[in-house]
Design a protein around this motif. Structure first.
Motif, PDB file in Angstrom:
ATOM      1  N   PHE A 111      -5.680 -23.186 -46.471  1.00 13.10           N
ATOM      2  CA  PHE A 111      -6.717 -22.184 -46.229  1.00 13.10           C
ATOM      3  C   PHE A 111      -6.222 -21.185 -45.186  1.00 13.10           C
ATOM      4  O   PHE A 111      -5.365 -21.508 -44.358  1.00 13.10           O
ATOM      5  N   VAL A 112      -6.787 -19.985 -45.212  1.00  8.55           N
ATOM      6  CA  VAL A 112      -6.493 -18.984 -44.184  1.00  8.55           C
ATOM      7  C   VAL A 112      -7.799 -18.333 -43.749  1.00  8.55           C
ATOM      8  O   VAL A 112      -8.777 -18.302 -44.506  1.00  8.55           O
ATOM      9  N   VAL A 113      -7.781 -17.809 -42.543  1.00  3.76           N
ATOM     10  CA  VAL A 113      -8.940 -17.093 -41.997  1.00  3.76           C
ATOM     11  C   VAL A 113      -8.678 -15.597 -42.096  1.00  3.76           C
ATOM     12  O   VAL A 113      -7.621 -15.118 -41.647  1.00  3.76           O
ATOM     13  N   LEU A 114      -9.594 -14.864 -42.710  1.00  3.72           N
ATOM     14  CA  LEU A 114      -9.435 -13.407 -42.780  1.00  3.72           C
ATOM     15  C   LEU A 114      -9.469 -12.821 -41.374  1.00  3.72           C
ATOM     16  O   LEU A 114     -10.242 -13.268 -40.521  1.00  3.72           O
ATOM     17  N   SER A 115      -8.641 -11.835 -41.131  1.00  2.00           N
ATOM     18  CA  SER A 115      -8.470 -11.307 -39.777  1.00  2.00           C
ATOM     19  C   SER A 115      -9.685 -10.538 -39.265  1.00  2.00           C
ATOM     20  O   SER A 115      -9.877 -10.428 -38.047  1.00  2.00           O
ATOM     21  N   GLN A 116     -10.503 -10.020 -40.171  1.00  2.00           N
ATOM     22  CA  GLN A 116     -11.673  -9.241 -39.749  1.00  2.00           C
ATOM     23  C   GLN A 116     -12.896 -10.147 -39.629  1.00  2.00           C
ATOM     24  O   GLN A 116     -13.399 -10.671 -40.615  1.00  2.00           O
ATOM     25  N   PRO A 117     -13.419 -10.339 -38.408  1.00  2.00           N
ATOM     26  CA  PRO A 117     -14.592 -11.205 -38.246  1.00  2.00           C
ATOM     27  C   PRO A 117     -15.877 -10.495 -38.679  1.00  2.00           C
ATOM     28  O   PRO A 117     -15.947  -9.261 -38.680  1.00  2.00           O
ATOM     29  N   LEU A 118     -16.872 -11.269 -39.029  1.00  2.00           N
ATOM     30  CA  LEU A 118     -18.187 -10.711 -39.357  1.00  2.00           C
ATOM     31  C   LEU A 118     -19.022 -10.495 -38.105  1.00  2.00           C
ATOM     32  O   LEU A 118     -19.888  -9.622 -38.070  1.00  2.00           O
ATOM     33  N   ALA A 119     -18.799 -11.330 -37.083  1.00  2.00           N
ATOM     34  CA  ALA A 119     -19.586 -11.213 -35.851  1.00  2.00           C
ATOM     35  C   ALA A 119     -18.869 -11.889 -34.697  1.00  2.00           C
ATOM     36  O   ALA A 119     -18.166 -12.881 -34.890  1.00  2.00           O
ATOM     37  N   ASN A 120     -19.040 -11.334 -33.505  1.00  2.00           N
ATOM     38  CA  ASN A 120     -18.590 -11.974 -32.277  1.00  2.00           C
ATOM     39  C   ASN A 120     -19.792 -12.664 -31.649  1.00  2.00           C
ATOM     40  O   ASN A 120     -20.892 -12.102 -31.616  1.00  2.00           O
ATOM     41  N   GLU A 121     -19.607 -13.867 -31.149  1.00  2.00           N
ATOM     42  CA  GLU A 121     -20.737 -14.601 -30.597  1.00  2.00           C
ATOM     43  C   GLU A 121     -20.263 -15.560 -29.512  1.00  2.00           C
ATOM     44  O   GLU A 121     -19.062 -15.647 -29.229  1.00  2.00           O
ATOM     45  N   ALA A 122     -21.198 -16.270 -28.920  1.00  2.00           N
ATOM     46  CA  ALA A 122     -20.880 -17.217 -27.854  1.00  2.00           C
ATOM     47  C   ALA A 122     -21.748 -18.458 -28.000  1.00  2.00           C
ATOM     48  O   ALA A 122     -22.869 -18.397 -28.510  1.00  2.00           O
TER      49      ALA A 122
END
Length: 267
Positions: free
Chosen positions: A210-221
């Motif tokens: 699997f790979v993670v796409l480089s563009q995130p949908l959201a930044n969160e904490a």
């Protein structure tokens, strides 16, 4: 005489009631917790590396190690209580758990409903795909099917990206991220929207393609959620976490799970 006796009895009753009112005092949440003697953490026990079951069926993880140390410094026992993540707020309000602590994303709606600590880890909502899928960007997901964990902040991230959501063919809600990744592995879905911390850890540990796409949908904490009526317990736990950051305990726990200190407490 009869009237006098009645009057005396009535006065005594009133005195007793008034006395009870004066002596009744609400016990704060920290004192109540120490009297109970156990700090109960509510979690999704399939959320590595924050909280999950190992090969011996023991609940372990980064958040678990942090919470165990907090309980120790509070002078109480620790208990990890698996819950239905989609009903986590109800589990908290009914008193079955003392807090929600398991990669629990801080959102505006949750802040209104709960007493939240400050952030202790930063995270992103990302899309995980098969390495051989040919999918490189969010735009490549057009017409595809994605899976998300029901009750997770992945749904909010998806809703906050309406164009991306509209481009998808289907969104499937599943109980947990492990189930979603299993579906991805057998081509049941084309992608999984999930926490980057969990995604990267799972890919590293399982070595699945699997790979993670480089563009995130959201930044969160991530934060820790307590009952709205118990801010004093939140404050006490937050104070202890800051002490743990200052004395190097959190650095050691973070290095154990991530190879470096990624905590944001006190930073």
């Amino acid at each position: 005489m009869k009237k006098l006796v009645c009057a005396v009895l009535a006065a005594a009753t009133l005195f007793t009631l008034v006395g009870c009112k004066k002596t009744t005092k609400k016990v704060d949440a920290v004192t109540a917790l120490k009297e109970r003697g156990t700090f109960v953490l509510g979690l999704d026990d399939s959320f590595p590396p924050l909280g999950y079951r190992n090969d011996d069926n023991e609940i372990v993880g980064y958040d678990i190690d942090l919470a165990k140390e907090v309980a120790k410094r509070l002078g109480v026992q620790f208990k990890a209580q698996p819950i239905d993540w989609d009903a986590k707020e109800m589990e908290l309000e009914t008193g079955k758990i003392d807090c929600i602590w398991n990669g629990f994303t801080i959102t505006e709606d949750r802040i209104k409903a709960l007493s939240f600590t400050g952030a202790y880890l930063n995270n992103e909502q990302v899309v995980v795909v098969r390495a051989d899928s040919g999918i490189k960007t969010l735009a490549d997901m057009k017409g595809k099917t994605v899976a998300i964990q029901i009750g997770s902040s992945a749904q909010e991230a998806l809703d906050d990206n309406p164009d991306f959501k509209k481009s998808l063919a289907n969104v499937i809600g599943l109980k947990d991220n492990i189930s979603a990744l299993n579906d991805l592995g057998v081509n049941g879905v084309d992608g999984v929207i999930m926490d980057s911390i969990v995604a990267n850890y799972s890919i590293t540990m399982t070595r699945k393609p699997f790979v993670v796409l480089s563009q995130p949908l959201a930044n969160e904490a991530y934060g820790i959620g307590f009952r709205k009526s118990e801010p004093e317990l939140r404050d006490e736990v937050e104070k202890i976490l800051k002490e743990m950051a200052a004395d190097g305990t959190i650095n050691n726990i973070s290095t154990k799970w991530f190879g470096k200190d990624i905590s944001v407490i006190g930073k």
